[in-house]
Design a protein around this motif. Structure first.
Motif, mmCIF file in Angstrom:
data_model
loop_
_atom_site.group_PDB
_atom_site.id
_atom_site.type_symbol
_atom_site.label_atom_id
_atom_site.label_comp_id
_atom_site.label_asym_id
_atom_site.label_seq_id
_atom_site.Cartn_x
_atom_site.Cartn_y
_atom_site.Cartn_z
ATOM 1 N N ALA A 220 43.692 51.269 48.681
ATOM 2 C CA ALA A 220 44.411 50.127 48.098
ATOM 3 C C ALA A 220 45.694 50.604 47.426
ATOM 4 C CB ALA A 220 43.521 49.395 47.099
ATOM 5 N N GLY A 221 45.589 51.697 46.669
ATOM 6 C CA GLY A 221 46.768 52.369 46.120
ATOM 7 C C GLY A 221 47.333 51.814 44.838
ATOM 8 N N SER A 222 46.882 50.641 44.419
ATOM 9 C CA SER A 222 47.507 50.015 43.260
ATOM 10 C C SER A 222 46.509 49.154 42.505
ATOM 11 C CB SER A 222 48.697 49.150 43.709
ATOM 12 O OG SER A 222 48.242 48.068 44.506
ATOM 13 N N ALA A 223 46.945 48.689 41.348
ATOM 14 C CA ALA A 223 46.140 47.769 40.543
ATOM 15 C C ALA A 223 47.077 46.898 39.722
ATOM 16 C CB ALA A 223 45.198 48.536 39.616
ATOM 17 N N ARG A 224 46.587 45.733 39.372
ATOM 18 C CA ARG A 224 47.291 44.911 38.382
ATOM 19 C C ARG A 224 46.506 45.028 37.086
ATOM 20 N NH1 ARG A 224 44.207 41.385 41.484
ATOM 21 N NH2 ARG A 224 43.097 39.745 40.335
ATOM 22 N N ILE A 225 47.201 44.927 35.986
ATOM 23 C CA ILE A 225 46.529 45.132 34.707
ATOM 24 C C ILE A 225 46.647 43.863 33.868
ATOM 25 C CG2 ILE A 225 48.537 46.144 33.524
ATOM 26 C CD1 ILE A 225 46.421 48.210 32.362
ATOM 27 N N LYS B 15 44.171 57.481 39.904
ATOM 28 C CA LYS B 15 45.486 56.983 39.514
ATOM 29 C C LYS B 15 45.880 55.845 40.444
ATOM 30 C CE LYS B 15 50.335 58.423 39.116
ATOM 31 N NZ LYS B 15 51.297 59.522 39.392
ATOM 32 N N LEU B 16 46.315 54.721 39.859
ATOM 33 C CA LEU B 16 46.699 53.550 40.633
ATOM 34 C C LEU B 16 48.062 53.057 40.165
ATOM 35 C CD1 LEU B 16 43.243 51.748 40.528
ATOM 36 C CD2 LEU B 16 44.276 52.824 42.545
ATOM 37 N N SER B 17 48.967 52.836 41.118
ATOM 38 C CA SER B 17 50.280 52.288 40.790
ATOM 39 C C SER B 17 50.139 50.844 40.335
ATOM 40 C CB SER B 17 51.194 52.354 42.014
ATOM 41 O OG SER B 17 51.377 53.678 42.444
ATOM 42 N N LEU B 18 51.025 50.426 39.460
ATOM 43 C CA LEU B 18 50.977 49.057 38.966
ATOM 44 C C LEU B 18 51.671 48.125 39.959
ATOM 45 C CD1 LEU B 18 51.674 49.573 35.165
ATOM 46 C CD2 LEU B 18 49.487 49.204 36.312
ATOM 47 N N ASN B 19 50.955 47.076 40.336
ATOM 48 C CA ASN B 19 51.466 46.099 41.292
ATOM 49 C C ASN B 19 50.826 44.753 40.959
ATOM 50 O OD1 ASN B 19 52.059 44.451 43.453
ATOM 51 N ND2 ASN B 19 51.583 45.967 45.025
ATOM 52 N N SER C 267 50.527 42.109 42.487
ATOM 53 C CA SER C 267 49.842 41.421 43.583
ATOM 54 C C SER C 267 48.691 42.243 44.166
ATOM 55 C CB SER C 267 50.839 41.081 44.692
ATOM 56 O OG SER C 267 51.441 42.251 45.223
ATOM 57 N N SER C 268 48.299 43.317 43.492
ATOM 58 C CA SER C 268 47.221 44.171 43.992
ATOM 59 C C SER C 268 45.881 43.443 44.002
ATOM 60 C CB SER C 268 47.098 45.419 43.112
ATOM 61 O OG SER C 268 45.969 46.191 43.494
ATOM 62 N N PRO C 269 45.014 43.754 44.964
ATOM 63 C CA PRO C 269 43.661 43.185 44.964
ATOM 64 C C PRO C 269 42.755 43.816 43.909
ATOM 65 C CG PRO C 269 43.893 44.740 46.767
ATOM 66 C CD PRO C 269 45.256 44.596 46.160
ATOM 67 N N VAL C 270 43.207 44.892 43.296
ATOM 68 C CA VAL C 270 42.433 45.584 42.261
ATOM 69 C C VAL C 270 42.947 45.132 40.897
ATOM 70 C CG1 VAL C 270 41.728 47.812 41.320
ATOM 71 C CG2 VAL C 270 42.205 47.588 43.781
ATOM 72 N N GLU C 271 42.037 44.755 40.018
ATOM 73 C CA GLU C 271 42.431 44.359 38.666
ATOM 74 C C GLU C 271 41.759 45.277 37.651
ATOM 75 O OE1 GLU C 271 42.585 40.472 35.655
ATOM 76 O OE2 GLU C 271 41.237 40.470 37.396
ATOM 77 N N ILE C 272 42.538 45.704 36.674
ATOM 78 C CA ILE C 272 41.996 46.448 35.539
ATOM 79 C C ILE C 272 42.191 45.585 34.295
ATOM 80 C CG2 ILE C 272 42.198 48.491 34.087
ATOM 81 C CD1 ILE C 272 43.135 50.027 36.562
ATOM 82 N N ALA D 39 36.673 43.897 44.800
ATOM 83 C CA ALA D 39 35.740 43.490 45.861
ATOM 84 C C ALA D 39 34.444 42.920 45.287
ATOM 85 C CB ALA D 39 35.442 44.672 46.770
ATOM 86 N N GLY D 40 34.569 42.093 44.243
ATOM 87 C CA GLY D 40 33.407 41.435 43.661
ATOM 88 C C GLY D 40 32.582 42.294 42.731
#
Length: 321
Positions: free
Chosen positions: A13-18, A52-56, A58-63, A76-77
């Protein structure tokens, strides 16, 4: 789900939104490599593991930051409790510094040449390390090439001489000449990383025009003689167009020579913008080849004191993940 399986999916995925509480003190920025010039990134840690995840946005990953570094990763649920690791400089536990933030070369995967950044002064670098000395255990240096490879090496050597006062292990990753390993070893550097980047000579020529593939291999071989097996590293990017067989062969070749590969999933920027990141399955398959090769050669990545293998944020590292 095992950690290495989850991490492979996150690296793909490479990224996350925070979201949640403000997290500015946990955001790291990069002035070297594919991540240079981006929005920054965060290190999510679960126990002794980190990614390590870049901030984006629109990423599907949320922190979700709950405050004081406590965080949940939602993907992913699944909701996974953990924490945000506070960086020293660029990454946790280290002062990882880019000396020159520009480069005369134009490697296809790298954003640095278009940014035309500055060269940090020795005084500035010493001040940066001094500002985080109470929360780091190592210093790592990397650099672009401002004018010539020889001039850059000489400048970095001057930086190293001024950082020995901190009494911390120093790792260095720069584009080498044939004599670079000897010069760095003489200054007390403990580990080096010279990057072949691509799994085949043809891909290297296409991806890194103007760089000398043979010189990098010579520098790696000499470095193993000087620093020892497991103290020498080389980036190997997954996703430049190599086959699985070519990737495995290059991993085996590096390890057979005493070099620890740093398997870096492609970040699709610069000349690779729009190219898909490697799949989780491919990242994990490469990790398994990597693990078996290191074990067969008796090389333990856990001895790494500096740079990427010690951090283990951007890659799956055998023994750590």
């Amino acid at each position: 789900m095992q950690w290495n399986e989850l991490k492979a999916r996150l690296l793909s995925a490479g990224s996350a939104r925070i979201s949640g509480e403000p997290a500015d003190e946990y955001i790291a920025t990069s002035s070297a490599g594919p991540g240079a010039g981006g929005r920054g990134s965060v290190f999510f840690a679960m126990g002794s593991h980190r990614v390590k995840l870049s901030l984006n946005p629109s990423s599907p990953v949320e922190i979700v930051h709950r405050g004081d570094g406590v965080a949940d990763l939602c993907f992913a649920g699944t909701q996974i409790p953990g924490r945000l690791a506070r960086p020293g400089l660029h990454c946790p536990d280290q002062a990882f510094i880019t000396v020159t933030e520009s480069c005369i070369f134009s490697c296809k995967y790298c954003s640095v040449p278009r940014l035309a950044g500055k060269r940090k002064s020795i005084e500035e670098i010493v001040g940066l390390v001094d500002s985080v000395k109470d929360r780091i255990s190592a210093i790592s240096l990397t650099s672009g090439v401002a004018g010539s490879v020889e001039d850059e090496e000489a400048y970095v050597c001057g930086v190293i001489k001024n950082l020995t006062r901190f009494g911390l292990p120093i790792g260095v990753s720069i584009y080498p000449t044939k004599k670079t390993p000897d010069h760095l070893h003489a200054l007390g550097v403990v580990e080096v990383k010279f990057n072949i980047e691509a799994a085949t000579p043809k891909l290297f020529e296409e991806t890194c025009p103007g760089l000398d593939y043979a010189t990098i291999w010579q520098a790696l071989d000499r470095s193993v003689e000087l620093f020892g097996k497991g103290r020498v590293f080389s980036n190997l990017i997954i996703g430049l167009g190599e086959t699985d067989a070519e990737l495995a062969a290059c991993i085996e070749k590096l390890v057979a020579r005493g070099v620890v590969p740093v398997l870096r999933p492609l970040n699709p920027v610069a000349g690779f913008a729009g190219i898909p990141r490697p799949s989780p399955e491919r990242i994990r398959a490469a990790y398994l080849v990597h693990s078996r090769a290191l074990a067969a050669a008796g090389i333990d990545p856990l001895v790494a004191q500096t740079m990427c293998t010690n951090c283990a944020g951007c890659d799956l590292v055998p023994g750590r993940d």
